[in-house]
Enzyme design. Structure first.
Site, PDB file in Angstrom:
ATOM      1  N   THR A  65      33.424  24.629 -63.936  1.00 39.97           N
ATOM      2  CA  THR A  65      32.405  23.894 -63.197  1.00 39.97           C
ATOM      3  C   THR A  65      32.591  22.388 -63.272  1.00 39.97           C
ATOM      4  O   THR A  65      33.036  21.849 -64.295  1.00 39.97           O
ATOM      5  CB  THR A  65      31.009  24.222 -63.746  1.00 39.97           C
ATOM      6  OG1 THR A  65      30.025  23.455 -63.059  1.00 39.97           O
ATOM      7  CG2 THR A  65      30.890  23.911 -65.230  1.00 39.97           C
ATOM      8  N   GLU A 116      21.311  35.119 -50.382  1.00 44.85           N
ATOM      9  CA  GLU A 116      20.835  34.089 -51.327  1.00 44.85           C
ATOM     10  C   GLU A 116      19.512  33.478 -50.894  1.00 44.85           C
ATOM     11  O   GLU A 116      18.627  33.238 -51.698  1.00 44.85           O
ATOM     12  CB  GLU A 116      21.859  32.958 -51.446  1.00 44.85           C
ATOM     13  CG  GLU A 116      21.354  31.828 -52.351  1.00 44.85           C
ATOM     14  CD  GLU A 116      22.304  30.681 -52.530  1.00 44.85           C
ATOM     15  OE1 GLU A 116      23.456  30.767 -52.059  1.00 44.85           O
ATOM     16  OE2 GLU A 116      21.886  29.693 -53.141  1.00 44.85           O
ATOM     17  N   HIS A 139      28.051  21.544 -63.676  1.00 45.37           N
ATOM     18  CA  HIS A 139      27.206  22.078 -64.757  1.00 45.37           C
ATOM     19  C   HIS A 139      27.970  22.126 -66.079  1.00 45.37           C
ATOM     20  O   HIS A 139      27.842  23.080 -66.855  1.00 45.37           O
ATOM     21  CB  HIS A 139      26.711  23.481 -64.393  1.00 45.37           C
ATOM     22  CG  HIS A 139      25.945  23.523 -63.114  1.00 45.37           C
ATOM     23  ND1 HIS A 139      26.531  23.892 -61.918  1.00 45.37           N
ATOM     24  CD2 HIS A 139      24.672  23.182 -62.800  1.00 45.37           C
ATOM     25  CE1 HIS A 139      25.636  23.828 -60.936  1.00 45.37           C
ATOM     26  NE2 HIS A 139      24.508  23.383 -61.445  1.00 45.37           N
ATOM     27  N   LYS A 144      36.394  28.350 -56.901  1.00 47.90           N
ATOM     28  CA  LYS A 144      37.089  28.481 -58.186  1.00 47.90           C
ATOM     29  C   LYS A 144      37.730  29.854 -58.333  1.00 47.90           C
ATOM     30  O   LYS A 144      38.846  29.995 -58.827  1.00 47.90           O
ATOM     31  CB  LYS A 144      36.111  28.198 -59.324  1.00 47.90           C
ATOM     32  CG  LYS A 144      35.668  26.738 -59.384  1.00 47.90           C
ATOM     33  CD  LYS A 144      34.869  26.429 -60.614  1.00 47.90           C
ATOM     34  CE  LYS A 144      33.410  26.667 -60.429  1.00 47.90           C
ATOM     35  NZ  LYS A 144      32.703  25.705 -59.571  1.00 47.90           N
ATOM     36  N   THR A 196      26.651  24.469 -51.861  1.00 45.58           N
ATOM     37  CA  THR A 196      25.722  23.650 -51.054  1.00 45.58           C
ATOM     38  C   THR A 196      25.617  22.226 -51.594  1.00 45.58           C
ATOM     39  O   THR A 196      25.610  21.258 -50.833  1.00 45.58           O
ATOM     40  CB  THR A 196      24.328  24.300 -51.046  1.00 45.58           C
ATOM     41  OG1 THR A 196      24.436  25.626 -50.550  1.00 45.58           O
ATOM     42  CG2 THR A 196      23.362  23.503 -50.185  1.00 45.58           C
ATOM     43  N   ASP A 249      27.392  35.054 -55.363  1.00 44.69           N
ATOM     44  CA  ASP A 249      28.510  34.114 -55.558  1.00 44.69           C
ATOM     45  C   ASP A 249      29.817  34.838 -55.821  1.00 44.69           C
ATOM     46  O   ASP A 249      30.892  34.299 -55.552  1.00 44.69           O
ATOM     47  CB  ASP A 249      28.248  33.220 -56.785  1.00 44.69           C
ATOM     48  CG  ASP A 249      27.141  32.230 -56.583  1.00 44.69           C
ATOM     49  OD1 ASP A 249      26.224  32.190 -57.419  1.00 44.69           O
ATOM     50  OD2 ASP A 249      27.176  31.502 -55.565  1.00 44.69           O
ATOM     51  N   ASP A 291      22.761  26.553 -44.504  1.00 44.40           N
ATOM     52  CA  ASP A 291      22.612  27.772 -45.329  1.00 44.40           C
ATOM     53  C   ASP A 291      21.731  28.785 -44.587  1.00 44.40           C
ATOM     54  O   ASP A 291      22.051  29.964 -44.482  1.00 44.40           O
ATOM     55  CB  ASP A 291      21.941  27.447 -46.668  1.00 44.40           C
ATOM     56  CG  ASP A 291      22.706  26.487 -47.555  1.00 44.40           C
ATOM     57  OD1 ASP A 291      22.752  25.286 -47.237  1.00 44.40           O
ATOM     58  OD2 ASP A 291      23.255  26.936 -48.573  1.00 44.40           O
ATOM     59  N   ASP A 297      26.344  35.167 -49.523  1.00 44.10           N
ATOM     60  CA  ASP A 297      26.124  33.763 -49.856  1.00 44.10           C
ATOM     61  C   ASP A 297      26.496  33.013 -48.573  1.00 44.10           C
ATOM     62  O   ASP A 297      27.670  32.786 -48.306  1.00 44.10           O
ATOM     63  CB  ASP A 297      27.000  33.338 -51.033  1.00 44.10           C
ATOM     64  CG  ASP A 297      26.628  31.932 -51.490  1.00 44.10           C
ATOM     65  OD1 ASP A 297      27.000  31.569 -52.629  1.00 44.10           O
ATOM     66  OD2 ASP A 297      25.988  31.206 -50.725  1.00 44.10           O
TER      67      ASP A 297
HETATM   68  O1  LIG Z   1      25.959  26.613 -53.676  1.00 47.60           O
HETATM   69  P1  LIG Z   1      25.362  27.957 -54.029  1.00 47.60           P
HETATM   70  O2  LIG Z   1      25.589  29.027 -52.975  1.00 47.60           O
HETATM   71  O3  LIG Z   1      23.944  27.846 -54.481  1.00 47.60           O
HETATM   72  O4  LIG Z   1      26.224  28.544 -55.257  1.00 47.60           O
HETATM   73  C1  LIG Z   1      26.364  27.757 -56.433  1.00 47.60           C
HETATM   74  C2  LIG Z   1      26.590  28.669 -57.609  1.00 47.60           C
HETATM   75  O5  LIG Z   1      25.445  29.522 -57.743  1.00 47.60           O
HETATM   76  C3  LIG Z   1      26.764  27.869 -58.867  1.00 47.60           C
HETATM   77  O6  LIG Z   1      27.112  28.749 -59.927  1.00 47.60           O
HETATM   78  C4  LIG Z   1      27.888  26.864 -58.698  1.00 47.60           C
HETATM   79  O7  LIG Z   1      27.850  26.004 -59.804  1.00 47.60           O
HETATM   80  P2  LIG Z   1      29.149  25.775 -60.679  1.00 47.60           P
HETATM   81  O8  LIG Z   1      30.007  24.759 -59.931  1.00 47.60           O
HETATM   82  O9  LIG Z   1      28.638  25.280 -61.974  1.00 47.60           O
HETATM   83  O10 LIG Z   1      29.861  27.118 -60.779  1.00 47.60           O
HETATM   84  C5  LIG Z   1      27.673  26.012 -57.479  1.00 47.60           C
HETATM   85  O11 LIG Z   1      28.802  25.174 -57.347  1.00 47.60           O
HETATM   86  P3  LIG Z   1      28.502  23.631 -56.996  1.00 47.60           P
HETATM   87  O12 LIG Z   1      27.547  23.163 -58.069  1.00 47.60           O
HETATM   88  O13 LIG Z   1      29.836  23.011 -57.079  1.00 47.60           O
HETATM   89  O14 LIG Z   1      27.886  23.631 -55.640  1.00 47.60           O
HETATM   90  C6  LIG Z   1      27.569  26.854 -56.271  1.00 47.60           C
HETATM   91  O15 LIG Z   1      28.733  27.634 -56.145  1.00 47.60           O
HETATM   92 MG   LIG Z   2      26.841  30.301 -54.189  1.00 49.51          MG
HETATM   93 MG   LIG Z   3      22.476  27.849 -53.349  1.00 48.61          MG
HETATM   94 MG   LIG Z   4      24.832  29.501 -51.346  1.00 44.15          MG
END
Ligand SMILES: O=P(O)(O)O[C@H]1[C@H](O)[C@@H](O)[C@H](OP(=O)(O)O)[C@@H](OP(=O)(O)O)[C@H]1O
Ligand SMILES: [Mg+2]
Ligand SMILES: [Mg+2]
Ligand SMILES: [Mg+2]
Length: 305
Positions: free
Chosen positions: A199, A72, A202, A228, A118, A251, A49, A113
């Site tokens: 998701t 980010e 979450h 998604k 991650t 995102d 990242d 991002d």
């Molecule tokens: O990996 P980063 O860049 O921090 O971005 C996150 C998003 O901010 C979250 O909203 C995503 O969670 P959801 O999978 O619940 O959408 C999350 O999906 P993930 O939980 O599958 O990694 C990521 O897309």
């Molecule tokens: Mg993200």
């Molecule tokens: Mg992140």
């Molecule tokens: Mg990220």
């Protein structure tokens, strides 16, 4: 001499830097030493990242002056020798809307991002990992670049054992120009179905209740906010419903621009537009997001009945 920016040159540089970041991300993954740090209980950050964000911002700053960039990760940007290619899209010059030929950098915000999904990356589920670079103009998305390091150029996913197929895929768009890098990936057997994507990490009762209001034929739960959104853009799902806090402007800015370019819609669950801003209080999509490529009002009405 103005520092005004030609959007095609800025997008070209973003594509070049995102593809180079893909090499960085793949190398970190293959090294097996991800350097995971927890920013918060459910919010990992890895060496990939950080290096990806430093590479992208360092390269942009070497070519474009006065850019307003929101990334980010909170990190120093070391001096960079990278000069990104601003001529990758020169063949598209005639298609560039006139209003995008000379943009004042103070009207732009670049949302980065450096590695979306991650958490999935740390778990080895890399098919949904992507680098996202979105460009907003006066609060609205006008261009987006997505780079997927762990798929082939068609977006086909493969296992780690077939990592030689991870040649990477770039999807980009400028609102108002034809989009060449997306395909209709609807499975024939799903032609008449209503498919929701949401998701995996979450999932809550509230999300369950929202999905029931739409009464879909199929629900896909998977990782990555960007992934998604790309599923909806490529017609693998009809609606991405995430009626909760969690996603941020970085995102969604890049996928949102590509979605707009193909005629799609992104709002909050009440049908309200998202404002792209540097205001820290607006970075989080507090009400959540709903993403479609058609019948958006129908789905918003169902969610609010
Ligand atoms: O990996 P980063 O860049 O921090 O971005 C996150 C998003 O901010 C979250 O909203 C995503 O969670 P959801 O999978 O619940 O959408 C999350 O999906 P993930 O939980 O599958 O990694 C990521 O897309
Ligand atoms: Mg993200
Ligand atoms: Mg992140
Ligand atoms: Mg990220």
């Amino acid at each position: 001499m103005s520092n005004n920016i030609n959007l095609l040159e800025l997008v070209s540089a973003c594509i070049d830097l995102a593809e180079q970041s893909g090499d960085i991300i793949r190398d970190v993954f293959k090294s097996g030493s991800l350097g995971v740090q927890m920013k918060a209980e459910d919010d990992p950050m890895t060496k990939a990242d950080l290096l990806s964000q430093q590479h992208i911002i360092g390269g942009l700053n070497n070519v474009f002056k006065d850019l307003i960039i929101v990334g980010e990760e909170s990190c120093e940007i070391p001096p960079s020798t990278t000069i990104p290619n601003i001529h990758k899209l020169d063949t598209q010059k005639d298609n560039l809307p006139q209003q995008f030929q000379s943009l004042d950098p103070k009207d732009l915000i670049i949302f980065i991002d450096p590695l979306d999904a991650t958490r999935e990356f740390t778990l080895g589920r890399v098919h949904c990992v992507m680098t996202l670079i979105g460009i907003s103009f006066k609060g609205k998305p006008i261009a987006g670049v997505i780079y997927q390091p762990f798929v082939d150029k068609e977006g086909h996913e493969s296992t780690r054992e077939e990592s030689d197929k991870w040649t990477g895929r770039t999807v980009w768009a400028i609102v108002g120009m034809p989009v060449e890098s997306v395909q209709d990936k609807r499975a024939p057997e799903d032609k008449d179905k209503v498919i929701i994507v949401t998701t995996a990490s979450h999932y809550t009762q509230k999300i369950e209740e929202s999905i029931k209001k739409i009464n879909p034929d199929k629900v896909i739960k998977t990782g990555g906010a960007g992934y998604k959104t790309l599923m909806v853009i490529e017609n693998r799902a009809d609606v991405y419903v995430f009626p909760s806090v969690g996603s941020k402007l970085w995102d969604i800015c890049a996928p949102h621009a590509i979605l707009l370019a193909v005629g799609g819609t992104l709002t909050d669950p009440f049908g309200k537009d998202i404002l792209y801003s540097t205001d820290p209080s607006l970075i989080e999509n507090k009400n959540g997001i709903v993403i479609t490529t058609g019948n958006h009002k129908k789905y918003i009405d169902l969610l609010n009945k």
